[in-house]
Structures are given as C-alpha cells and as structure tokens.
Design an enzyme around this catalytic site. Sequence first.
Site, PDB file in Angstrom:
ATOM      1  N   ASP A 130       0.612  -1.422   0.007  1.00 35.82           N
ATOM      2  CA  ASP A 130       0.088   0.068  -0.020  1.00 35.82           C
ATOM      3  C   ASP A 130       0.924   1.279  -0.130  1.00 35.82           C
ATOM      4  O   ASP A 130       0.387   2.265  -0.190  1.00 35.82           O
ATOM      5  CB  ASP A 130      -1.000   0.044   1.117  1.00 35.82           C
ATOM      6  N   GLU A 154       9.472  -4.017  10.288  1.00 36.79           N
ATOM      7  CA  GLU A 154       9.699  -2.617   9.718  1.00 36.79           C
ATOM      8  C   GLU A 154      10.512  -1.922  10.760  1.00 36.79           C
ATOM      9  O   GLU A 154       9.767  -1.626  11.874  1.00 36.79           O
ATOM     10  CB  GLU A 154       8.721  -2.026   8.779  1.00 36.79           C
TER      11      GLU A 154
END
Length: 269
Positions: free
Chosen positions: A50, A187
């Site tokens: 996304d 992340e």
Amino acid sequence: MTDVSTQPVTLASLQQMKAQGEKIACLTCYDSSFTRVLEGAGVEVFIIGDSLGMVLKGYESTVPVTVADMIYHAADVARVGQSALRVVDMPFMSYASPDQALGNAARLMGEGGGHMVKLEGGADKAAVVERLVAHSIPVCGHIGLLPQSVHQLGGYKVQGRDEAGARALLEDARALEEAGAGLLVMECVPAGLATRISAAVGIPTIGIGAGPGCDGQVLVLYDMLGITPGRRPRFVRDFLRDSGSVAAAIEAYVAAVKDGSFPAAEHTY
Ligand code: KIV
C-alpha cells in the site's frame, strides 16, 4: 543479466531458503513492466504494497489507499508475473474484523491474483489471521513500524528500542506464527532484536530497516531507485546511482541481499 530460475517461488521454497541460510530478495512492485524487470533480476518475493498510495498516487500516507486500488495494481502484476510470490497488502481498515478481512482478502486473491495477503499488527490480529488461514488464504504479518498507524504513532519511528517494546514485538511475532502466518515483515526494528525474532520463529522474516539478521530484505522499489522525493530514510540505499540501468540496479540489489552486503551498518538501527 543474471541467470535466474523461472520456477514459481512458494512458501515451502522460502521456508527451505530460511533453513539453508539463503537470503530472500524481496521488493515492492506495482505494475507489469517492473514485474518483468524484477523477475528477470531474480527477485523472489513481490510485495504489492500500500506504499503505492505514496509513491504512485502522491498521498501523504498509506491511509487513503482502498481495496480497489490494491486490486488494480495487484492484477497488473499478476497478469504477467511468472515466478515471484505475490504478497498483496490489505489496506487501512479493510481487516478490522475477521469477517471483513475474509471478504476483502478473498477479493485481493481472486480479483488481484495475490498468492498471500499482508496485514499490519501483532497479537491483536491473531483472530483475523486464524480466520484467513482457515479459509486457505496465506497471511504475511507486519510488525514494528506500522505505516497505517502513523497518526496514532505520531510519525515514522523505530519501534522496540526499550525492553518492554522489544518483548512486545517478540510476543507479537510468536502470536502471528501461532495463528498461522507464513511470513513476517519487520519494519524499523533494531538489528539485534530483529535477529532474535528471526531465530525465535520458524517462519521466514523479511526486514526493512531491521538489519542483516532477517531471512530476507525488502525495500520500496522507488526508494531504492532513488526517485522518491524528500529525505531518504537511513535504511534505504540508492542502487541506481552506481548502476547503468534500472535492470542493473535491481540485479545489484539482489546480489547485495544474497551476499549479505546489504543492509550494511549504515542502514541499520
Ligand atoms: O507497503 C509497503 O510497501 C510495505 C513494505 C514497506 C514492506 O509494506
């Protein structure tokens, strides 16, 4: 050009790579032209992320991205994709409940041609993961910095720096694996913690800003080609700068992931 296999990459082959210590090369991908270039260079996993909301559509965050956006781009990739495993992001608020997640994930697979869906969150998403997996939808977890929660987090910050935060991330990783997740993105996590988590779970881990101890690496394609405007995050290396072409830059990235020279100390936290 590198001599690359056209054998389809599967979760079983990624599992085997983890067991053998072979690093997994992953990049984001959003269209058919890059699909051909990336597969030609030997990229094994595509995340139809996304992040496309920011790098393609010019939004300030990933929050406005819709299921329809994801299907449009995932289908562009699937139309010509041959070998890479395609992981499609579930966008913001498309998986707030197990029922909602099931309906949307089915569309990302059926209409978007995904092999797997990815969602952000840890133990709090275990029920969603269980429901998807029970319906034969493979799930990739995503822990650490969660870009869809940027407004709650107050910015894009490294996660798990203190003892409590590190313990919570380790528990999140274990909960996702137990719920049935087959892959895990981490992340912006300190390198030592990401290494510990990679050793603690049986599923392959893919790091972005999480150091060299993960089982594989991913970057946002436009970041590693140096065309994303603004300040470049510490974990990004511009592979196009020293390469003669886009294809050579992608090949250099794959080679650097495979031989462990990327990420270097200067790219880690
Ligand atoms: O959306 C995205 O590109 C991602 C990657 C950063 C892993 O989730």
